[in-house]
Design an enzyme around this catalytic site. Structure first.
Site, PDB file in Angstrom:
ATOM      1  CG  ASP A   1       3.309   1.267   9.445  1.00  0.00           C
ATOM      2  OD1 ASP A   1       3.432   1.096   8.258  1.00  0.00           O
ATOM      3  OD2 ASP A   1       2.884   1.522  10.526  1.00  0.00           O
TER       4      ASP A   1
ATOM      5  NE  ARG B   1       0.699  10.334  10.563  1.00  0.00           N
ATOM      6  CZ  ARG B   1      -0.015   8.665   9.833  1.00  0.00           C
ATOM      7  NH1 ARG B   1      -1.461   8.542  10.212  1.00  0.00           N
ATOM      8  NH2 ARG B   1      -0.082   8.459   8.836  1.00  0.00           N
TER       9      ARG B   1
ATOM     10  CB  CYS C   1      -5.557   9.854  11.630  1.00  0.00           C
ATOM     11  SG  CYS C   1      -3.797   9.628  12.455  1.00  0.00           S
TER      12      CYS C   1
ATOM     13  NE  ARG D   1      -7.399   4.571   5.543  1.00  0.00           N
ATOM     14  CZ  ARG D   1      -6.996   5.124   6.234  1.00  0.00           C
ATOM     15  NH1 ARG D   1      -7.183   6.028   7.306  1.00  0.00           N
ATOM     16  NH2 ARG D   1      -5.483   5.317   5.865  1.00  0.00           N
TER      17      ARG D   1
ATOM     18  NE  ARG E   1      -2.148  11.750   7.877  1.00  0.00           N
ATOM     19  CZ  ARG E   1      -0.540  12.453   7.906  1.00  0.00           C
ATOM     20  NH1 ARG E   1      -0.334  11.292   6.960  1.00  0.00           N
ATOM     21  NH2 ARG E   1      -0.314  13.671   7.783  1.00  0.00           N
TER      22      ARG E   1
ATOM     23  CB  ILE F   1       7.104   6.369  14.620  1.00  0.00           C
ATOM     24  CG1 ILE F   1       8.222   5.546  14.812  1.00  0.00           C
ATOM     25  CG2 ILE F   1       6.788   7.295  13.735  1.00  0.00           C
ATOM     26  CD1 ILE F   1       9.591   6.120  14.208  1.00  0.00           C
TER      27      ILE F   1
ATOM     28  CE  LYS G   1      -1.735   1.975   4.323  1.00  0.00           C
ATOM     29  NZ  LYS G   1      -1.691   2.918   4.721  1.00  0.00           N
ATOM     30  CG  ASN G   2       2.270   2.137   3.473  1.00  0.00           C
ATOM     31  OD1 ASN G   2       0.941   2.824   3.454  1.00  0.00           O
ATOM     32  ND2 ASN G   2       2.242   2.036   4.829  1.00  0.00           N
TER      33      ASN G   2
HETATM   34  C1  EPZ Z   1       4.329   6.869   6.537  1.00  0.00           C
HETATM   35  O1  EPZ Z   1       2.968   7.793   7.102  1.00  0.00           O
HETATM   36  C2  EPZ Z   1       3.224   5.943   6.189  1.00  0.00           C
HETATM   37  N1  EPZ Z   1       2.017   6.112   5.579  1.00  0.00           N
HETATM   38  C3  EPZ Z   1       2.744   5.263   7.718  1.00  0.00           C
HETATM   39  O2  EPZ Z   1       2.161   4.062   7.571  1.00  0.00           O
HETATM   40  C4  EPZ Z   1       4.136   5.128   8.325  1.00  0.00           C
HETATM   41  O3  EPZ Z   1       3.238   4.015   9.733  1.00  0.00           O
HETATM   42  C5  EPZ Z   1       5.324   6.374   9.007  1.00  0.00           C
HETATM   43  O4  EPZ Z   1       5.358   6.269   7.058  1.00  0.00           O
HETATM   44  C6  EPZ Z   1       5.956   5.514   9.559  1.00  0.00           C
HETATM   45  O5  EPZ Z   1       7.321   4.840   8.668  1.00  0.00           O
HETATM   46  C7  EPZ Z   1       2.443   6.273   4.121  1.00  0.00           C
HETATM   47  O6  EPZ Z   1       3.901   5.826   3.459  1.00  0.00           O
HETATM   48  C8  EPZ Z   1       0.722   6.185   2.634  1.00  0.00           C
HETATM   49  P1  EPZ Z   1       5.795  10.225   9.161  1.00  0.00           P
HETATM   50  P2  EPZ Z   1       3.929   9.379   7.466  1.00  0.00           P
HETATM   51  O7  EPZ Z   1       5.869  11.046   8.061  1.00  0.00           O
HETATM   52  O8  EPZ Z   1       5.416   9.908   6.278  1.00  0.00           O
HETATM   53  C9  EPZ Z   1       6.368  13.405  11.849  1.00  0.00           C
HETATM   54  C10 EPZ Z   1       0.176   2.210   7.777  1.00  0.00           C
HETATM   55  O9  EPZ Z   1      -0.461   1.682   8.554  1.00  0.00           O
HETATM   56  N2  EPZ Z   1       6.186  14.427  10.860  1.00  0.00           N
HETATM   57  O10 EPZ Z   1       7.115   9.019   8.319  1.00  0.00           O
HETATM   58  O11 EPZ Z   1       2.769  10.144   7.601  1.00  0.00           O
HETATM   59  C11 EPZ Z   1       4.948  12.642  11.897  1.00  0.00           C
HETATM   60  O12 EPZ Z   1       4.418  13.029  12.894  1.00  0.00           O
HETATM   61  C12 EPZ Z   1       0.317   3.985   7.848  1.00  0.00           C
HETATM   62  O13 EPZ Z   1      -0.031   2.017   6.803  1.00  0.00           O
HETATM   63  C13 EPZ Z   1       6.085  15.926  10.915  1.00  0.00           C
HETATM   64  O14 EPZ Z   1       6.218  15.999  12.221  1.00  0.00           O
HETATM   65  O15 EPZ Z   1       4.733   9.404   8.416  1.00  0.00           O
HETATM   66  C14 EPZ Z   1       5.568  11.558  12.726  1.00  0.00           C
HETATM   67  O16 EPZ Z   1       5.882  11.504  14.511  1.00  0.00           O
HETATM   68  C15 EPZ Z   1       0.053   4.790   8.978  1.00  0.00           C
HETATM   69  N3  EPZ Z   1       5.960  16.492  10.164  1.00  0.00           N
HETATM   70  C16 EPZ Z   1       6.280  11.160  12.395  1.00  0.00           C
HETATM   71  O17 EPZ Z   1       6.931  12.625  12.097  1.00  0.00           O
HETATM   72  C17 EPZ Z   1       5.745  16.092   8.845  1.00  0.00           C
HETATM   73  O18 EPZ Z   1       5.904  16.833   8.409  1.00  0.00           O
HETATM   74  C18 EPZ Z   1       6.857  10.285  10.808  1.00  0.00           C
HETATM   75  O19 EPZ Z   1       5.736  10.345  10.123  1.00  0.00           O
HETATM   76  C19 EPZ Z   1       5.779  14.948   8.442  1.00  0.00           C
HETATM   77  C20 EPZ Z   1       5.824  14.244  10.006  1.00  0.00           C
END
Ligand code: EPZ
Length: 417
Positions: free
Chosen positions: A304, A120, A115, A396, A91, A326, A22-23
């Site tokens: 995840d 996020r 969420c 999802r 998202r 995370i 998916k990702n």
């Molecule tokens: C991706 O989300 C995945 N989703 C998530 O999978 C996964 O849990 C996550 O990466 C971490 O591996 C997709 O790829 C579609 P991040 P993402 O930006 O990109 C903070 C699932 O279950 N952050 O790596 O949204 C954030 O709040 C989903 O399949 C900021 O502060 O995650 C988090 O604490 C859930 N500012 C950390 O960084 C930003 O601009 C990592 O988030 C962006 C992120």
């Protein structure tokens, strides 16, 4: 809304196949906006978030033939926006921001909002795009971005962000000049997106490491039958199901590549895991041994898989300490597991799980994608019947999970209201 009715206690045995990730599929589908023509993508998973992305691309004018081998024609894109109605359900819609801005010089994308698992934010995405020359305004919950032509820049992420890295790789691929991303996310799905972009003519070096260099090119060709990598989180979830039910499952056509941290922990917890030419063979041990984990960016233990591992630890011998580094609120499954008899205490981002002899079936409620997988696993182990409400969370990110579990001998029924 659908719910699952599960009678637990049976070891699951058999052979299953897992589809595309998916990702990886979501950013690669967004990348079709960088080209202008018919994109062909293979091993596209059939799940709700992918259907949401199809809907978003159609909203912008793409013509799409859905399927495992999907065709996405972006020759007549005439809208450059991702409306709140779509973004609030997924998202990852924010992934169209970089491609729209780079290809069309404009984008109006709803802020994703929080969420269940956390706030996020997308501040790191926006800061990077601004460094590349984009004008960014926030208006009534929308990001309004404009740029004549994005320019290459050196961008340092305060912390690794998966979709932030992906947005900026896509934006930089047809920007003017070179871009360097520092402290970039190293997840396999980021590398898969980069490999797909390279197949379209992009010049990207270092994807999969923390320093990624992108040489902007003028235009990219449509995707020509690029096959998405298998879904490592679905694979790891079924490996853990073999462990929690004491069964034996073969996951066909997959390798343990990208699963080092998870398979190491599962082996320490007593599972027998073997890579064969047929795929990954997993056998649940006589007993499950408590192990500690802390979630980290790749190649560390993936967030995840935290909820699924916690379900396994809830029936382990001993006590496990689970630290979620995370997301700030990714323990929504704890209260539901406790309804099934799990002994778990949460203090901030640390959960202490004292293994119990067994769980008891109960009515529970799914709250987010991976929490729902954790509840399904617990129910497969528990004595008696469980009802898992709000299964749309599971749909999802898992492809026909109930059908796969029935093929493995599970006593599970999907009931629609
Ligand atoms: C991706 O989300 C995945 N989703 C998530 O999978 C996964 O849990 C996550 O990466 C971490 O591996 C997709 O790829 C579609 P991040 P993402 O930006 O990109 C903070 C699932 O279950 N952050 O790596 O949204 C954030 O709040 C989903 O399949 C900021 O502060 O995650 C988090 O604490 C859930 N500012 C950390 O960084 C930003 O601009 C990592 O988030 C962006 C992120």
């Amino acid at each position: 809304m659908d719910r699952f009715i599960i009678r637990g206690g049976k070891p699951l045995r058999g052979v299953i196949e897992i589809g595309g990730a998916k990702n990886a599929a979501l950013p690669i589908m967004a990348a079709t906006l960088l080209s202008s023509g018919v994109n062909r993508i293979c091993r596209v998973p059939d799940m709700k978030d992918v259907r949401t992305m199809y809907g978003l691309l159609r909203h912008m004018g793409a013509q799409i033939i859905e399927g495992g081998s999907a065709e996405i024609d972006t020759g007549r894109i005439n809208k450059y926006e991702a409306p709140y109605e779509l973004v609030k359900t997924m998202r990852a819609s924010v992934l169209v921001l970089g491609p729209l801005l780079a290809r069309y010089g404009q984008a109006r994308v709803s802020l994703p909002g929080g969420c269940a698992i956390g706030a996020r934010p997308i501040d790191l995405h926006l800061a990077g795009l601004q460094k590349m020359g984009s004008k960014i305004e926030l208006e009534a919950g929308y990001v309004i971005a404009k740029a004549k032509r994005l320019k290459g820049a050196v961008i340092h992420f305060d912390n690794p962000t998966v979709t932030g890295t992906e947005n900026l790789i896509m934006a930089a691929s047809i920007a003017k000049g070179n871009t360097v991303l520092e402290n970039a996310a190293m997840e396999p799905e980021v590398k898969d997106l980069a490999d797909c972009l390279v197949s379209m003519g992009a010049k990207i070096y270092g994807a999969g490491t923390s320093i990624i260099e992108i040489e902007g090119v003028d235009c990219l060709a449509p995707i020509d039958n690029y096959a998405i990598i298998p879904d490592r989180i679905q694979i790891a979830t079924f490996m853990t199901i073999a462990g929690i039910t004491g069964g034996k499952i073969t996951i066909k056509g997959c390798s343990l590549e990208h699963l080092e941290a998870v398979s190491e922990k599962l082996r320490e917890a007593g599972l027998q895991i073997e890579q064969t030419t047929e795929g990954i063979k997993v056998k649940g041990g006589r007993e499950i041994i408590a192990r500690d984990i802390k979630t980290m960016p790749y190649p560390g233990f993936p967030t995840d898989m935290q909820a699924q591992f916690m379900a396994l630890m809830s029936v382990a011998r001993g006590t496990s300490i689970i630290r979620e580094n995370i997301f700030e609120n990714r323990f929504m499954h704890v209260a539901e597991l406790k309804r099934m008899g799990a002994d778990i205490n949460v203090d901030g981002n640390v959960a202490t799980v004292r293994g119990v002899k067994n769980l008891k079936g109960a009515p529970v409620m799914a709250t987010d994608l991976r929490a729902s997988a954790s509840l399904v696993m617990a129910a497969l182990r528990a004595e008696g019947e469980s009802v898992i409400h709000r299964i749309y969370h599971l749909d999802r990110g898992y492809e026909r999970m109930d059908e796969k579990l029935i093929a493995l001998g599970a006593n599970i029924k999907r009931v629609s209201d």
